[in-house]
Scaffold this motif. Structure first.
Motif, PDB file in Angstrom:
ATOM      1  N   UNK A 283      -1.467   2.768   1.258  1.00  0.00           N
ATOM      2  CA  UNK A 283      -1.295   1.627   2.156  1.00  0.00           C
ATOM      3  C   UNK A 283      -0.642   0.418   1.541  1.00  0.00           C
ATOM      4  N   UNK A 284       0.280   0.618   0.584  1.00  0.00           N
ATOM      5  CA  UNK A 284       0.951  -0.533  -0.017  1.00  0.00           C
ATOM      6  C   UNK A 284       1.940  -1.162   0.966  1.00  0.00           C
ATOM      7  N   UNK A 285       2.266  -2.406   0.740  1.00  0.00           N
ATOM      8  CA  UNK A 285       3.090  -3.170   1.679  1.00  0.00           C
ATOM      9  C   UNK A 285       4.542  -2.692   1.682  1.00  0.00           C
ATOM     10  N   UNK A 286       5.079  -2.337   2.861  1.00  0.00           N
ATOM     11  CA  UNK A 286       6.486  -1.928   2.940  1.00  0.00           C
ATOM     12  C   UNK A 286       7.414  -3.004   2.373  1.00  0.00           C
ATOM     13  N   UNK A 287       8.385  -2.588   1.586  1.00  0.00           N
ATOM     14  CA  UNK A 287       9.323  -3.528   0.984  1.00  0.00           C
ATOM     15  C   UNK A 287       8.812  -4.159  -0.286  1.00  0.00           C
ATOM     16  N   UNK A 288       7.519  -3.993  -0.554  1.00  0.00           N
ATOM     17  CA  UNK A 288       6.934  -4.543  -1.785  1.00  0.00           C
ATOM     18  C   UNK A 288       6.313  -3.389  -2.584  1.00  0.00           C
ATOM     19  N   UNK A 289       4.989  -3.323  -2.633  1.00  0.00           N
ATOM     20  CA  UNK A 289       4.339  -2.269  -3.413  1.00  0.00           C
ATOM     21  C   UNK A 289       4.705  -0.865  -2.992  1.00  0.00           C
TER      22      UNK A 289
ATOM     23  N   UNK B  48       1.352  -3.333 -11.701  1.00  0.00           N
ATOM     24  CA  UNK B  48       0.321  -3.278 -12.739  1.00  0.00           C
ATOM     25  C   UNK B  48      -0.543  -2.038 -12.581  1.00  0.00           C
ATOM     26  N   UNK B  49      -0.768  -1.647 -11.322  1.00  0.00           N
ATOM     27  CA  UNK B  49      -1.548  -0.440 -11.068  1.00  0.00           C
ATOM     28  C   UNK B  49      -0.846   0.804 -11.589  1.00  0.00           C
ATOM     29  N   UNK B  50       0.471   0.875 -11.400  1.00  0.00           N
ATOM     30  CA  UNK B  50       1.244   2.000 -11.917  1.00  0.00           C
ATOM     31  C   UNK B  50       1.220   1.994 -13.438  1.00  0.00           C
ATOM     32  N   UNK B  51       1.377   0.826 -14.031  1.00  0.00           N
ATOM     33  CA  UNK B  51       1.344   0.675 -15.487  1.00  0.00           C
ATOM     34  C   UNK B  51       0.021   1.196 -16.045  1.00  0.00           C
TER      35      UNK B  51
ATOM     36  N   UNK C 233      -5.448   3.449  -3.010  1.00  0.00           N
ATOM     37  CA  UNK C 233      -5.052   4.352  -4.095  1.00  0.00           C
ATOM     38  C   UNK C 233      -3.550   4.554  -4.184  1.00  0.00           C
ATOM     39  N   UNK C 234      -3.083   4.759  -5.398  1.00  0.00           N
ATOM     40  CA  UNK C 234      -1.719   5.185  -5.673  1.00  0.00           C
ATOM     41  C   UNK C 234      -1.823   6.438  -6.525  1.00  0.00           C
ATOM     42  N   UNK C 235      -0.802   7.274  -6.493  1.00  0.00           N
ATOM     43  CA  UNK C 235      -0.870   8.511  -7.248  1.00  0.00           C
ATOM     44  C   UNK C 235       0.540   9.017  -7.545  1.00  0.00           C
ATOM     45  N   UNK C 236       0.608  10.055  -8.361  1.00  0.00           N
ATOM     46  CA  UNK C 236       1.933  10.579  -8.666  1.00  0.00           C
ATOM     47  C   UNK C 236       1.908  11.652  -9.731  1.00  0.00           C
TER      48      UNK C 236
END
Length: 237
Positions: free
Chosen positions: A157-163, A215-218, A134-137
């Motif tokens: 749990x997104x990848x450090x330096x990337x997501x 894309x998930x944020x979009x 999950x992502x949120x904000x």
């Protein structure tokens, strides 16, 4: 008792498991209220950070007082963008839990109306899906209900330096000043593009190497803000 016997060894092990388990259970119960308070303070801080009332790394113990000062109204909408008069208090709604367990038509959509330095802001909580979880904000709109004032994004749990870069100011600050309606008054959201967002009032650049998270944020922004559009258009009319 023969301390070298198997009976003693197993008995001692069982006793230790019971004792340690009991201690951990008591500790967990004792800390439950503190943990709940920490979660609430963190949520308040994230909301306040979108309007500049708190810094992202600010002391969350101050969040409650600032939240009560700046959040002047809380509303809850259904999936059609209609105000729900009999809904729970907006702050008590767990949008991440509802996103995971309820269909979109059954979810509650909170809105926080805030005031700071004589200006009004509308803070929208949102949740979506990144590459690994999950992502949120939160996104704060200015008083015109179309210009983004500030954002706050995070992930599990997104990848450090990337997501994981969605939680960094370098990504979030791109949204400031972007608008969710075009010149004809049509809702167009704010897209997260692979590249070429410079000069585009309705888009920001995605994260290099973090395409799926971008894309998930979009999707999260488009889907969530779209729910509030009927209310914003009514208020603007």
């Amino acid at each position: 008792m023969n301390k070298d016997s198997n009976v003693f060894t197993f008995g001692f092990a069982i006793a230790m498991v019971v004792v340690v388990g009991t201690v951990l259970a008591v500790a967990a119960m004792g800390l439950k209220d503190r943990q709940k308070a920490n979660v609430q303070q963190e949520k308040m801080k994230n909301i306040l950070s979108t309007i500049g009332a708190m810094k992202a790394d600010g002391d969350r113990s101050k969040a409650k007082g600032l939240f009560d000062k700046h959040v002047v109204e809380q509303k809850v909408f259904n999936a059609e963008g209609e105000i729900m008069e009999d809904a729970p208090e907006a702050f008590k709604i767990d949008v991440r839990k509802e996103y995971k367990s309820l269909p979109q038509s059954k979810r509650h959509y909170p809105l926080y109306v805030c005031e700071k330095d004589g200006e009004t802001y509308y803070v929208i909580p949102m949740v979506g899906t990144g590459l690994w979880g999950p992502i949120w904000g939160y996104i704060a709109l200015e008083g015109d209900m179309e210009t983004i004032y500030g954002t706050s994004f995070d992930h599990k749990g997104e990848t450090p330096g990337l997501g994981a870069e969605i939680s960094q100011s370098s990504f979030q600050e791109q949204f400031e000043g972007k608008t969710i309606f075009n010149q004809e008054g049509k809702f167009v959201s704010v897209g997260v593009l692979k590249s070429g967002a410079e000069g585009n009032k309705h888009a920001v650049d995605g994260i290099t190497g973090g395409t799926i998270t971008s894309k998930g944020v979009d999707e999260m922004i488009d889907r969530t803000i779209g729910t509030y559009v009927p209310y914003f258009k009514t208020k603007k009319a």
